[in-house]
Structures are given as structure tokens and as C-alpha cells.
Scaffold this motif. Structure first.
Motif, PDB file in Angstrom:
ATOM      1  N   UNK A  78       0.833  -1.202   0.000  1.00 50.89           N
ATOM      2  CA  UNK A  78       0.000   0.000   0.000  1.00 50.89           C
ATOM      3  C   UNK A  78       0.870   1.256   0.000  1.00 50.89           C
ATOM      4  N   UNK A  79       1.992   1.186   0.729  1.00 53.21           N
ATOM      5  CA  UNK A  79       2.948   2.296   0.752  1.00 53.21           C
ATOM      6  C   UNK A  79       3.530   2.517  -0.643  1.00 53.21           C
ATOM      7  N   UNK A  80       3.886   1.423  -1.340  1.00 52.83           N
ATOM      8  CA  UNK A  80       4.439   1.536  -2.696  1.00 52.83           C
ATOM      9  C   UNK A  80       3.415   2.142  -3.652  1.00 52.83           C
ATOM     10  N   UNK A  81       2.147   1.753  -3.515  1.00 57.21           N
ATOM     11  CA  UNK A  81       1.091   2.295  -4.370  1.00 57.21           C
ATOM     12  C   UNK A  81       1.014   3.812  -4.216  1.00 57.21           C
ATOM     13  N   UNK A  82       1.007   4.277  -2.984  1.00 55.80           N
ATOM     14  CA  UNK A  82       0.861   5.716  -2.743  1.00 55.80           C
ATOM     15  C   UNK A  82       2.113   6.492  -3.092  1.00 55.80           C
ATOM     16  N   UNK A  83       3.288   5.898  -2.858  1.00 53.05           N
ATOM     17  CA  UNK A  83       4.525   6.565  -3.254  1.00 53.05           C
ATOM     18  C   UNK A  83       4.572   6.718  -4.770  1.00 53.05           C
ATOM     19  N   UNK A  84       4.254   5.638  -5.480  1.00 49.63           N
ATOM     20  CA  UNK A  84       4.257   5.703  -6.942  1.00 49.63           C
ATOM     21  C   UNK A  84       3.234   6.675  -7.473  1.00 49.63           C
ATOM     22  N   UNK A  85       2.034   6.661  -6.872  1.00 47.85           N
ATOM     23  CA  UNK A  85       0.979   7.548  -7.361  1.00 47.85           C
ATOM     24  C   UNK A  85       1.304   9.009  -7.084  1.00 47.85           C
ATOM     25  N   UNK A  86       1.887   9.292  -5.913  1.00 49.57           N
ATOM     26  CA  UNK A  86       2.255  10.676  -5.597  1.00 49.57           C
ATOM     27  C   UNK A  86       3.301  11.200  -6.572  1.00 49.57           C
ATOM     28  N   UNK A  87       4.286  10.366  -6.879  1.00 51.26           N
ATOM     29  CA  UNK A  87       5.313  10.767  -7.851  1.00 51.26           C
ATOM     30  C   UNK A  87       4.714  10.899  -9.249  1.00 51.26           C
ATOM     31  N   UNK A  88       3.773  10.009  -9.566  1.00 49.21           N
ATOM     32  CA  UNK A  88       3.158  10.032 -10.896  1.00 49.21           C
ATOM     33  C   UNK A  88       2.407  11.332 -11.139  1.00 49.21           C
TER      34      UNK A  88
END
Length: 460
Positions: free
Chosen positions: A147-157
Motif C-alpha cells: 500500500x505504501x508503494x502504491x501511494x509513493x508511486x501515485x504521488x510521484x506520478x
């Protein structure tokens, strides 16, 4: 420093190698998730579609997603996790490029429909594979990390998408398709099939057989009750996409301000999500889910009184804490309520609740806002949060009893592995050799010893 290293080791250590390949695929895929963030702007500004036409296209994306989760769940159980994931990712990458080159409304609409179907078909397979490879005792940490990876990736995206859009919207589709293909290549090269089947000669102890999958799910009132609670929670949560920007606009705040305020959600999750597993470990999941519902309800309810950017930002931070508590507890409970041979279908039904909420939430929120008022909408969200908390406390014991029953039922399942027929001499020797005890839940992939697993993961 030693305490920090110990926390990091407790948070990331001991997880199977396969999990980290899936985690890396999630992060890479989310880093390129440009299109959905900017789709409405692309359709109205670049393609000159009207707001209603753009709404139709986005709605068809949701319809395709609902079909995709249902079909993907079935294929996950019948065909396998790995082929379903590969097909879904490659199909999504193809349709991403097709959507980028589409010009006519019918072509864009069809592309969005098929893209939603392929993209969401991957969710049940991915969820089932995560449950397959991660031992029960480590799932809370694993789902929190994912879940952390999802949000980190989405924030950067979101940031990268703005830069890519300046060079041309087509680049958004190309990069998104590329990261999806990279994820597929990681799965193809590093992730094997994880689907399990009942051992030969073993009697099935689960609540149903694959042949009666739909009947089994429809008869599973405990699970459907949990999915219904998630649907109501999603109806509240998704108001931050549809009604929150309208409310902030009524307060005289710009779209840029909304973007900055909603970014607090991703920032808080990236900073704090990895501390959540240790915070809630050993606590009653029903109590954690009830607390999460109350916190989310309070956060959205306070929006009724917000009139400045800082106040809206405070409400976002509050309901984000509820989201952070809810997500890992939700994921681990879904894992334990899903029979091993029906995990794909169960994951599909759970994902379907999000697809339904995605279609209903903006319509329902708009109607309540128009008929009752803005304040009543957000206070209604608070009321729903409180009722959900009570429902979690009431239904919690039944869910835990079902989880214990299914945990015992999985003791007779073993991994699906391809074996050669033994030579006659080997078969004769095997027939006379003493039987070795079957280790419940043993994997054909990573070693079961936590110390060996920790050494082989290469965690950072």
C-alpha cells in the motif's frame, strides 16, 4: 540508530523473494500511472469533448473495470494467477496506446472500456498471488508495504504527469504503457505460478468447491456482509474525488489549492504507513476497523465546517489516518476470509465493491448535495462512519470464527507443481519408504525458514 535499524528490519525483513518482485512491479506500475490522473483534462482540453462526453468515457472505464474484476477473478482460479496477470498487463498496455491514438468519440469510449477491463482484471490475480506467497503472520506487514508503494508511486506520478503533459499528452499514454509492460516482464521473468490445489486423495474441507464458486460466494453471508461494509466505506471515501473539489470551489479556493490539499493524503501515507503495522499488531481487527471508520467519518464530517485551505487540509489529514488504519486490516481480513481455491473470485467480488462505489459515489454525493445541502452531505458521511463502526464491532466475532475455520481447511492444500512420472525403481522405493509429514502451507518457492528468507530477499 540501532532502534531505527531494528524497526526497519521488523518492517521489511523475512518476506519472501516473490513478494519483493511483486512489490517492485507495483511501484514501477504506479510511477507510470499518468493517464487516469489527467484523463478528464485530456478529454476536455486536448480532444475538445464536452463535460458530459468526458463523463461518459470515464464511466465506461468504470464499467469495464467491473467486468474486468469479475472475469479476472474467475480466470485467476481456473487459469492461474501468473497467466491472468500477464494477459491483463499486456492487454492494458496495448489498450493504453490505442486510447492515446484514438480520436473519434466512439473509439475513445471503446478504448476506455477495454482499458478498464484489462487494467482491473489484474487486481484479483495480484491480490491472490500476494496471499499465496506471504505467510499469514507476515501479511499485515506485506500489505502495508504494498500500500505504501502504491501511494509513493501515485504521488510521484501526479508530479511527473504534469511535466510529461507539457511535452504532449501522447507521452502520458506511452510512458504508462511502458511501465505496465515492465511490470509484466518482471512477473514473466521472476514470478512463478502460485495457485494451489487440494492434495491428491485429500478431502476438501472448505465452504465450497470451484465448480459451485458463485453459489458458494452468494451463500457466504459473513463475507458478503464485509464486502457491503467496504462498499459503504468506499461511498464515503470517494467523495474526496467528486464532491470535495466542488465544496472547496464554493469556498473560493482554486483547483491548484485543491491539488495541494489532496496531496497531503499521499504525503502522510508515504511518511507514516510503514509505522502502522507495528502500531496495530496484536490488536483486534474489528476494533481497528471500527476505529478507522470513526476517524474517517470525523474527517469527512468536519468538511461541513471548513471554509479555508488549512481547515480543508486538516480534514484530509484526519480521514487519511483512518484510511491508513483501514487498508492493512482490510487486506489481511480479506485474505483470511477467502478459501484457497476461490481466492481469485473472492478478490474479484471485493474489487467489484470499489467499482460500484466509483460509479455510484459521485452521483449519490451530487444528489444529496443538491437536495439537502453541502453540510448535510458531509455530516451524512460522519453518520455512515459511525454506523459502520458499530457494524464492524457486531460482525467482527463471526468474521474471526470464519477465518479460523478456513485456516484449518487450508491444511490439506499443497502447491501445484509439475512433476515427472517416477521411474519404476523410484516408485517401488517410494512405496516402501515411510511417509513424511506434510507441512501446512508449505511453498514451492521461497524457503520457509524466516532467517533464510530474510537473507535471500535482499531487502534494503
Amino acid at each position: 540508530m540501532r532502534t531505527m535499524r531494528g524497526w526497519f528490519r521488523d518492517t521489511t525483513g523475512g518476506l519472501p523473494v516473490t513478494f519483493w518482485y511483486l512489490w517492485a512491479g507495483t511501484l514501477i506500475n504506479r510511477l507510470g500511472s499518468f493517464v487516469l490522473v489527467f484523463l478528464a483534462i485530456y478529454l476536455t482540453q486536448e480532444r475538445d469533448f464536452s463535460a458530459s462526453q468526458a463523463g461518459l468515457v470515464i464511466g465506461l472505464w468504470g464499467v469495464g473495470g467491473a467486468v474486468g474484476t469479475t472475469v479476472g477473478g474467475t480466470l485467476t482460479d481456473r487459469w492461474g494467477r501468473r497467466p491472468t496477470l500477464l494477459t491483463a498487463h499486456l492487454g492494458a498496455a496495448t489498450m493504453m496506446l490505442a486510447l492515446g491514438f484514438a480520436r473519434e468519440l466512439w473509439a475513445v469510449a471503446l478504448g476506455a472500456l477495454l482499458l478498464g477491463m484489462f487494467a482491473e482484471a489484474a487486481r484479483p490475480a495480484f491480490g491472490a498471488m500476494m496471499i499465496d506467497v506471504v505467510p499469514e503472520k507476515d501479511r499485515l506487514r506485506a500489505f502495508s508495504l504494498n500500500y505504501w508503494a502504491i501511494n509513493l508511486g501515485f504521488a510521484c506520478a501526479a508530479v511527473l504527469a504534469g511535466l510529461a503533459a507539457e511535452a504532449g499528452y501522447l507521452l502520458l499514454f506511452v510512458v504508462d504503457a511502458t511501465t505496465t509492460v515492465i511490470t509484466a516482464l518482471i512477473i514473466f521473468a521472476k514470478v512463478g505460478e502460485t495457485r494451489r490445489a487440494p492434495a491428491v486423495g485429500a478431502r476438501h474441507k472448505g465452504p465450497g468447491a470451484p465448480a459451485g464458486a458463485l453459489r458458494t460466494i452468494l451463500a457466504d453471508r459473513v463475507y458478503l456482509g464485509f464486502v457491503a461494509l467496504n462498499l459503504f466505506g468506499a461511498l464515503v471515501f470517494l467523495q474526496h474525488i467528486s464532491m470535495l473539489p466542488i465544496a472547496m470551489g464554493d469556498s473560493g479556493l482554486s483547483p491548484a489549492t485543491y491539488g495541494s490539499v489532496i496531496a497531503l493524503n499521499g504525503v502522510l501515507i508515504v511518511v507514516g504507513q510503514l509505522f502502522v503495522p507495528r502500531l496495530i499488531k496484536g490488536r483486534s481487527r474489528s476494533h481497528v476497523l471500527a476505529l478507522a471508520s470513526v476517524v474517517m467519518g470525523v474527517g469527512f464530517g468536519l468538511t461541513a465546517f471548513a471554509d479555508a485551505a488549512w481547515f480543508y487540509g486538516l480534514t484530509v489529514l484526519i480521514w487519511t489516518v483512518g484510511e491508513m488504519l483501514n487498508s492493512p486490516s482490510n487486506a489481511t481480513l480479506i485474505a483470511e476470509l477467502s478459501p484457497a481455491e476461490l481466492r481469485g473470485r473472492y478478490q474479484g467480488v471485493f474489487s467489484l465493491s470499489w467499482q460500484v462505489a466509483g460509479a455510484v459515489a459521485p452521483v449519490l454525493g451530487g444528489l444529496v448535495r443538491e437536495q439537502a445541502g453541502n453540510g448535510e452531505l458531509w455530516l451524512g458521511c460522519a453518520l455512515v462512519g459511525g454506523l459502520m463502526a458499530i457494524a464492524h464491532l457486531v460482525s467482527g466475532p463471526a468474521r474471526e470464527r470464519r477465518a479460523v475455520a478456513l485456516r484449518g481447511a487450508t491444511e490439506t492444500v499443497v502447491p501445484v507443481v509439475a512433476v515427472r512420472p517416477p521411474a519404476p525403481e523410484a516408485a517401488e522405493a517410494a512405496a516402501t519408504a515411510p511417509a513424511e509429514p506434510l507441512v501446512p502451507g508449505a511453498d514451492a518457492g521461497p524457503p520457509a525458514d524466516p532467517r533464510r528468507t530474510a537473507e535471500s530477499t535482499g531487502v534494503r
